[in-house]
Design a protein around this motif. Structure first.
Motif, PDB file in Angstrom:
ATOM      1  N   ARG A  64       0.783  -1.322   0.005  1.00 27.60           N
ATOM      2  CA  ARG A  64       0.091  -0.039  -0.100  1.00 27.60           C
ATOM      3  C   ARG A  64       0.838   1.020  -0.130  1.00 27.60           C
ATOM      4  NH1 ARG A  64      -5.263  -0.765   1.772  1.00 27.60           N
ATOM      5  NH2 ARG A  64      -4.652  -2.425   2.740  1.00 27.60           N
ATOM      6  N   VAL A  65       0.633   2.211  -0.805  1.00 29.47           N
ATOM      7  CA  VAL A  65       1.506   3.444  -1.057  1.00 29.47           C
ATOM      8  C   VAL A  65       0.394   4.485  -1.228  1.00 29.47           C
ATOM      9  CG1 VAL A  65       3.368   1.880  -1.956  1.00 29.47           C
ATOM     10  CG2 VAL A  65       1.596   3.233  -3.429  1.00 29.47           C
ATOM     11  N   GLY A  66       1.127   5.706  -1.130  1.00 27.51           N
ATOM     12  CA  GLY A  66       0.447   6.904  -1.347  1.00 27.51           C
ATOM     13  C   GLY A  66       1.253   8.248  -1.801  1.00 27.51           C
ATOM     14  N   LYS A  67       0.790   9.096  -2.283  1.00 23.74           N
ATOM     15  CA  LYS A  67       1.310  10.351  -2.567  1.00 23.74           C
ATOM     16  C   LYS A  67       2.560  10.942  -1.438  1.00 23.74           C
ATOM     17  CE  LYS A  67      -2.146  12.357  -5.618  1.00 23.74           C
ATOM     18  NZ  LYS A  67      -3.017  13.360  -5.883  1.00 23.74           N
ATOM     19  N   GLU A  68       2.300  10.651  -0.145  1.00 24.64           N
ATOM     20  CA  GLU A  68       3.067  10.908   0.814  1.00 24.64           C
ATOM     21  C   GLU A  68       4.221  10.054   1.080  1.00 24.64           C
ATOM     22  OE1 GLU A  68       0.730   7.907   2.523  1.00 24.64           O
ATOM     23  OE2 GLU A  68       0.190   9.738   1.313  1.00 24.64           O
ATOM     24  N   MET A  69       4.496   9.112   0.226  1.00 22.51           N
ATOM     25  CA  MET A  69       5.484   8.079   0.158  1.00 22.51           C
ATOM     26  C   MET A  69       6.875   8.814  -0.354  1.00 22.51           C
ATOM     27  SD  MET A  69       6.109   4.386  -1.688  1.00 22.51           S
ATOM     28  CE  MET A  69       6.276   5.252  -3.404  1.00 22.51           C
ATOM     29  N   TYR A  70       6.581   9.746  -1.169  1.00 21.74           N
ATOM     30  CA  TYR A  70       7.766  10.367  -1.921  1.00 21.74           C
ATOM     31  C   TYR A  70       8.176  11.481  -1.051  1.00 21.74           C
ATOM     32  CZ  TYR A  70       6.383   7.454  -5.666  1.00 21.74           C
ATOM     33  OH  TYR A  70       5.649   6.509  -6.491  1.00 21.74           O
ATOM     34  N   SER A  71       7.176  12.011  -0.218  1.00 25.36           N
ATOM     35  CA  SER A  71       7.507  13.021   0.541  1.00 25.36           C
ATOM     36  C   SER A  71       8.326  12.763   1.613  1.00 25.36           C
ATOM     37  CB  SER A  71       6.338  13.621   1.324  1.00 25.36           C
ATOM     38  OG  SER A  71       5.559  14.267   0.359  1.00 25.36           O
ATOM     39  N   ARG A  72       7.976  11.430   2.209  1.00 24.43           N
ATOM     40  CA  ARG A  72       8.925  10.807   3.246  1.00 24.43           C
ATOM     41  C   ARG A  72      10.302  10.223   2.831  1.00 24.43           C
ATOM     42  NH1 ARG A  72       4.288   7.442   4.151  1.00 24.43           N
ATOM     43  NH2 ARG A  72       5.302   5.586   3.322  1.00 24.43           N
ATOM     44  N   ARG A  73      10.571  10.235   1.540  1.00 25.32           N
ATOM     45  CA  ARG A  73      11.621   9.780   0.814  1.00 25.32           C
ATOM     46  C   ARG A  73      12.828  11.225   0.607  1.00 25.32           C
ATOM     47  NH1 ARG A  73      12.229   4.482  -0.936  1.00 25.32           N
ATOM     48  NH2 ARG A  73      10.516   3.283  -0.716  1.00 25.32           N
ATOM     49  N   GLY A  74      12.357  12.095   1.228  1.00 25.32           N
ATOM     50  CA  GLY A  74      13.153  13.045   1.024  1.00 25.32           C
ATOM     51  C   GLY A  74      13.464  14.153   2.298  1.00 25.32           C
ATOM     52  N   GLY A  75      14.190  15.248   2.318  1.00 23.32           N
ATOM     53  CA  GLY A  75      14.324  16.033   3.385  1.00 23.32           C
ATOM     54  C   GLY A  75      15.807  15.363   4.062  1.00 23.32           C
ATOM     55  N   ASP A  76      16.231  16.298   4.912  1.00 22.19           N
ATOM     56  CA  ASP A  76      17.730  16.094   5.608  1.00 22.19           C
ATOM     57  C   ASP A  76      17.793  14.944   6.229  1.00 22.19           C
ATOM     58  OD1 ASP A  76      20.210  17.409   5.912  1.00 22.19           O
ATOM     59  OD2 ASP A  76      19.540  17.211   7.961  1.00 22.19           O
ATOM     60  N   GLN A  77      16.744  14.661   7.173  1.00 24.44           N
ATOM     61  CA  GLN A  77      16.619  13.305   7.968  1.00 24.44           C
ATOM     62  C   GLN A  77      16.765  11.937   6.874  1.00 24.44           C
ATOM     63  OE1 GLN A  77      13.358  13.189  10.638  1.00 24.44           O
ATOM     64  NE2 GLN A  77      14.824  13.657  12.350  1.00 24.44           N
ATOM     65  N   TYR A  78      16.111  12.004   5.928  1.00 26.73           N
ATOM     66  CA  TYR A  78      16.262  10.894   5.256  1.00 26.73           C
ATOM     67  C   TYR A  78      17.698  10.820   4.346  1.00 26.73           C
ATOM     68  CZ  TYR A  78      14.572   7.146   2.129  1.00 26.73           C
ATOM     69  OH  TYR A  78      14.415   5.792   1.648  1.00 26.73           O
ATOM     70  N   PHE A  79      18.102  12.098   4.036  1.00 26.73           N
ATOM     71  CA  PHE A  79      19.443  12.148   3.392  1.00 26.73           C
ATOM     72  C   PHE A  79      20.700  11.658   4.319  1.00 26.73           C
ATOM     73  CE2 PHE A  79      23.243  14.703   2.652  1.00 26.73           C
ATOM     74  CZ  PHE A  79      23.856  14.192   1.586  1.00 26.73           C
ATOM     75  N   GLN A  80      20.570  12.125   5.550  1.00 24.49           N
ATOM     76  CA  GLN A  80      21.702  11.925   6.475  1.00 24.49           C
ATOM     77  C   GLN A  80      21.583  10.376   6.733  1.00 24.49           C
ATOM     78  OE1 GLN A  80      24.128  13.771   7.303  1.00 24.49           O
ATOM     79  NE2 GLN A  80      23.230  15.600   6.493  1.00 24.49           N
ATOM     80  N   SER A  81      20.342   9.872   6.740  1.00 26.34           N
ATOM     81  CA  SER A  81      20.318   8.169   7.177  1.00 26.34           C
ATOM     82  C   SER A  81      20.939   7.615   5.839  1.00 26.34           C
ATOM     83  CB  SER A  81      18.787   7.755   7.101  1.00 26.34           C
ATOM     84  OG  SER A  81      18.746   6.427   7.379  1.00 26.34           O
ATOM     85  N   GLU A  82      20.702   8.072   4.687  1.00 27.00           N
ATOM     86  CA  GLU A  82      21.216   7.290   3.487  1.00 27.00           C
ATOM     87  C   GLU A  82      22.537   7.601   3.415  1.00 27.00           C
ATOM     88  OE1 GLU A  82      19.681   6.028   0.322  1.00 27.00           O
ATOM     89  OE2 GLU A  82      17.932   5.154   1.498  1.00 27.00           O
ATOM     90  N   LYS A  83      23.027   8.699   3.668  1.00 26.35           N
ATOM     91  CA  LYS A  83      24.554   9.119   3.567  1.00 26.35           C
ATOM     92  C   LYS A  83      25.419   8.316   4.723  1.00 26.35           C
ATOM     93  CE  LYS A  83      27.917  12.798   3.920  1.00 26.35           C
ATOM     94  NZ  LYS A  83      28.599  12.354   5.076  1.00 26.35           N
ATOM     95  N   GLY A  84      24.689   8.224   5.658  1.00 30.26           N
ATOM     96  CA  GLY A  84      25.278   7.412   7.071  1.00 30.26           C
ATOM     97  C   GLY A  84      25.545   5.858   6.501  1.00 30.26           C
TER      98      GLY A  84
END
Length: 273
Positions: A208-228
């Motif tokens: 189950r997905v929604g438009k908010e899925m792509y919002s959650r995949r962005g932003g500084d917290q998500y970037f820092q997690s992936e960079k980590g």
């Protein structure tokens, strides 16, 4: 027949209807689970407790809820839940998705064929309103070598689709907290411990997905997690400096510079089919 556990987690923002559909998709498998372990990640809503009580009453021999006093996050909740699983084969399932009817039968066949296998996942179909109306599909590589190469760039498993050997996960440090990426972090550590990996190449779960899925995949917290995670792989010599720089640069652009709508287009175009 091989016995297996199902490991799930639920928290207060989940919907009762979705949780019920998710659990039903596991109890109705062609190969039934020996137990379902559901971690209650902190206090829940009345609606969720009603669904949980329903399964406690209907399936008292296999269904067990593990209540936590406070919300600890997915990684820690699954860490705790895995310790309660009595069987070595454990199937992960999310609280709002739907497994296809023969998912477990398919995965068990892989384990029976390859005794050295430690984890098997599969593809997913994504939907918004009805599981019969697919909007996108995420396909992942199938072979052990291909999975471990893909690991250096992106997460090679669809988390809600995996079945793994409990001892392999425990020996790799179990689930640990890593914001947004508890699963990717675990797969990397399992690779470091020499675990044998596979994906079926078939759809195992409808997500189950929604438009908010792509919002959650962005932003500084998500970037820092992936960079980590990229930092971790670089320190452990899993990836080279050029690969690291390419991975971080791409994530910086997609997760910090793009709007959710453009990010959604990129994901659908290049990360989905």
């Amino acid at each position: 027949m091989i016995k297996y556990s199902v490991l799930m987690s639920v928290y207060k923002n989940d919907k009762g209807q979705y949780l019920e559909e998710a659990i039903n998709s596991m109890v109705q498998q062609t190969v039934k689970p020996a137990e379902i372990i559901l971690v209650e990640d902190g206090p829940l809503t009345t609606e969720l407790y009603e669904v949980i009580d329903k399964f406690k009453n209907n399936y008292p021999e296999i269904f067990r809820a593990i209540p936590l006093e406070k919300n600890v996050g997915l990684g820690k909740a699954l860490n705790i839940g895995l310790e309660y699983c009595r069987y070595d084969l454990v199937a992960r399932m999310d609280s709002d998705d739907i497994s296809v009817g023969n998912r477990i039968e398919t995965q068990l066949a892989y384990f029976e064929k390859n005794q050295s296998l430690d984890i098997i996942g599969g593809d997913i179909e994504e939907f918004i309103t009805s599981p019969n109306h697919t909007v996108s599909q995420r396909r992942v590589p199938c072979g052990d070598k291909e999975i471990k190469e893909y690991m250096k760039i992106r997460c090679p498993f669809n988390h809600m689709s995996v079945m793994f050997k409990k001892r392999a996960v425990i020996n790799s440090g179990n689930y640990q907290h890593w914001h947004y990426n508890e699963d990717y972090y675990l797969w990397i550590r399992m690779m470091e411990h020499g675990c044998v990996m596979a994906n079926t190449g078939t759809v195992l779960v409808k997500v189950r997905v929604g438009k908010e899925m792509y919002s959650r995949r962005g932003g500084d917290q998500y970037f820092q997690s992936e960079k980590g995670l990229q930092d971790y792989m670089l320190r452990r010599n899993i990836i080279s400096i050029p690969v690291y720089l390419k991975n971080v640069a791409l994530r910086f652009v997609v997760q910090k510079l793009l709007t959710p709508s453009i990010r959604g287009y990129i994901f659908k175009k290049f990360a989905r089919s």
